[in-house]
Each structure stands twice: as structure tokens, then as C-alpha cells.
Scaffold this active site. Structure first.
Site, PDB file in Angstrom:
ATOM      1  CE1 TYR A   1      -3.463   2.760   0.439  1.00 18.47           C
ATOM      2  CE2 TYR A   1      -2.174   3.435   2.349  1.00 18.47           C
ATOM      3  CZ  TYR A   1      -3.177   3.684   1.425  1.00 18.47           C
ATOM      4  OH  TYR A   1      -3.884   4.869   1.481  1.00 18.47           O
TER       5      TYR A   1
ATOM      6  NE  ARG B   1      -9.740  12.169   5.125  1.00 16.30           N
ATOM      7  CZ  ARG B   1      -9.005  11.169   5.557  1.00 16.30           C
ATOM      8  NH1 ARG B   1      -9.272   9.930   5.161  1.00 16.30           N
ATOM      9  NH2 ARG B   1      -7.993  11.383   6.363  1.00 16.30           N
TER      10      ARG B   1
ATOM     11  CE1 TYR C   1      -4.554  11.214   7.176  1.00 12.52           C
ATOM     12  CE2 TYR C   1      -3.861   9.087   6.333  1.00 12.52           C
ATOM     13  CZ  TYR C   1      -4.834   9.893   6.880  1.00 12.52           C
ATOM     14  OH  TYR C   1      -6.088   9.391   7.110  1.00 12.52           O
TER      15      TYR C   1
ATOM     16  CD  GLU D   1     -11.372   1.878   2.996  1.00 17.35           C
ATOM     17  OE1 GLU D   1     -10.287   1.707   3.613  1.00 17.35           O
ATOM     18  OE2 GLU D   1     -11.437   2.084   1.774  1.00 17.35           O
TER      19      GLU D   1
ATOM     20  NE  ARG E   1      -2.951   7.486  -4.580  1.00 18.09           N
ATOM     21  CZ  ARG E   1      -3.900   7.129  -3.698  1.00 18.09           C
ATOM     22  NH1 ARG E   1      -5.116   6.841  -4.113  1.00 18.09           N
ATOM     23  NH2 ARG E   1      -3.627   7.064  -2.398  1.00 18.09           N
TER      24      ARG E   1
END
Length: 321
Positions: A127, A198, A185, A306, A134
């Protein structure tokens, strides 16, 4: 309506199926996600257009589009456990380049699926490597307000699958006041922060859509309620309601809370969690809330589930069956 009739309908924009084995068919509108479902009937997700769609394939990218929206998807194999960062970089560049060239240059919602999400290679789990690839593809100069809503889930089958819903016009970013924006983050969870919003809202002539990213039991940027699925669900619902309240400050969408969403997709790490989460979701949200339950790995190992969400109203662009 049967799958054959949905494919025959010229106003079907996309047909998303789930399961261990790919569904037959070469129509560019068909997308198969290798995630199993714990529900009795395998779910089928149908995206509908108010006008006939055009379809095609170009350089490995399958697409369907109307005058406002495009669905595009790409799937590539992986031959080495350490190549995900490079594969993500190259695939995102291809996909964004294609959207830019065709005029649908504003990604609103994007889904990412790949295997062994927690497998480590050279100090990074997959991840984290995905996030690095990305970000490299999107570039340092990208405006964070343009980042789409997104989901990243781990599968049991090898390969990288990415599909995206993009518009000719930009959406409006919605962030959660209970959480640090993912793109801000700190490096506690990896060398590169995740590149997504979000939620993303888009206003169409017939109404508005709110696309809510995969949402976990995170407050600030820290995971909450480890080993406590019910606690995690309650925290997720608080996050979803906070997003909806923030979106409503713009005057749209016309909903009060999560119980009025058009659909939620619940990703579970363990199938044994299904009875508990299904019951709690009915109690804490609404028994009538449309929902899909899928089995997949979440981005952090201490997260058990999730949830992503969608609201469409009042003119519906989407249906689920």
C-alpha cells in the site's frame, strides 16, 4: 433486469460485477472486481446514463461515455512483488493522459484494487509503495483540491485494477473536519501521503452527486478502536456524517445523514464480521440503507472494515441491483 438486458441497454454506462472468477463478456462497460461477497446473491453495480453512451478501447483502456461523464478502466498483471510502485506510476500516467486527451479531464471518483496489500518489499508494504507511485504520477504540482474521491482495497488475485469516473467539469472537494486530510498525513504511515480527497461533489443540471471515499475508523490521522469492529463501525459512521454535514454547507446534497445515502459499500477484512456489522449498520444507520458487503484487505492492518458512500439526487444517474 438480467445482465444481458443491461448490456443491451444503450444507456448503461457501466456494469460492475464482483467475485472470484471474471464474468464473461468483452463489452467495455463491464468491469469485474476480484472481491468476494458474503451476501447470498452476488452483487451487481449498475451505473445508468440519461442518454445513449459510446464505448471503445484505446491502448489497453476500456471506456464508456456520454456527453458529461466517462467510465474508464485498466487492468495490468504484475510479475514481481516489488514492481507495484512502478506499475502504479505508469498506469496512472496512462489513465490521466487518456482522460486529458479525450476531454474528460476531471476525475471525480477512482477505485484501486491489487493483491497482497500488506506484503513488504524493501522496507515498504505494497500500500505504501502504491501511494508513492500514485503521487509520482500525479506530480508535485497537482492542486490537492482536484484530487478525486478514492478507494484502495487489497484483493486475493494478482494484478492491478483501476477504474475511474471522470467528468468534463470539475467537482467540489469535501474534507472531513474530524480527520487530517489524507494528502497532509505525516510520515507515520509511509513515506508518501495518500493522494485523494475525503469526498467529491458534482452538481449536474438534474441534481447533485456526492462521492465519498473509502472511510475507516480514523480520527485525526490515527486509527481508533483496534480489534473492536463495532467501535470501528461507530467511528466510521461519525466520519461519514461529518462529511455529509460539511457537504451540506454548500446547499447540497439534500440529505441529513448517512441513513439517506443512495448506497454504501462495506469492505470487511474477515467474513465472520458480517453478522455483527450488518446488524449494527441497520441499528445505527437504517435497515433500508442500500448496501453491498465485500471481502478485502484494508490499507492498515489494525483496520477491520472500511465504508464508501454515494448520494445521487434527485435525478438518479445510478442504480444498484
Amino acid at each position: 433486469m438480467t445482465r444481458e438486458r443491461l448490456i443491451a441497454d444503450v444507456c448503461t454506462l457501466a456494469l460492475v460485477t464482483f467475485g472470484d472468477s471474471p464474468s464473461p463478456g468483452e463489452d467495455p462497460r463491464q468491469i469485474h472486481v476480484p472481491l468476494s461477497s458474503v451476501q447470498a446473491s452476488p452483487p451487481v453495480e449498475v451505473w445508468c446514463s440519461r442518454e445513449p453512451v459510446a464505448t471503445g478501447r484505446e491502448e489497453g483502456i476500456a471506456y464508456s461515455r456520454n456527453s458529461d461523464l466517462m467510465f474508464a478502466h485498466i487492468s495490468i498483471p504484475e510479475t514481481d512483488s516489488g514492481e507495484l510502485e512502478r506499475a502504479t506510476d505508469l498506469t496512472y500516467r496512462r489513465l490521466y493522459g487518456f482522460l486529458d486527451a479525450t476531454g474528460y479531464r476531471h476525475p471525480l471518483r477512482i477505485w484501486n484494487f491489487f493483491s497482497d496489500i500488506h506484503l513488504e518489499h524493501e522496507g515498504l508494504d505494497r500500500y505504501q509503495a502504491f501511494c508513492v507511485g500514485r503521487h509520482r504520477a500525479l506530480g508535485e504540482g497537482i492542486d490537492s483540491r482536484e484530487l478525486p474521491a478514492a478507494t484502495v482495497i487489497g484483493t486475493r488475485q494478482a494484478g492491478l485494477l483501476i477504474y475511474v469516473l471522470a467528468g468534463c467539469d470539475a467537482g467540489t472537494q469535501v474534507e472531513n473536519p474530524r480527520q487530517v486530510s489524507a494528502f497532509h498525513y505525516p510520515p507515520d504511515y509511509g513515506p508518501q501521503s495518500p493522494s485523494f480527497s475525503r469526498a467529491m461533489m458534482h452538481h449536474w443540471p438534474g441534481g447533485s452527486q456526492l462521492f465519498i471515499s473509502g472511510t475507516a475508523s480514523i480520527v485525526g490521522y490515527a486509527s481508533r478502536h483496534p480489534s473492536n469492529p463495532s467501535g470501528q463501525l461507530a467511528e466510521i459512521l461519525e466520519n461519514l456524517n461529518a462529511l455529509i454535514r460539511t457537504a451540506r454547507e454548500t446547499g447540497e446534497p439534500g440529505i441529513a445523514d448517512v441513513s439517506e445515502l443512495s448506497l454504501v459499500k462495506v469492505y470487511l477484512r474477515d467474513p465472520d464480521l458480517y453478522p455483527e456489522i450488518e446488524s449494527a449498520l441497520s441499528r445505527l444507520a437504517a435497515p433500508s440503507l442500500p448496501r453491498l458487503f465485500l471481502l478485502g484487505d484494508i490499507c492498515r492492518q489494525d483496520l477491520l472494515l472500511e465504508i464508501e458512500g454515494l448520494y445521487t439526487g434527485p435525478a438518479r444517474e445510478r442504480d444498484t441491483r
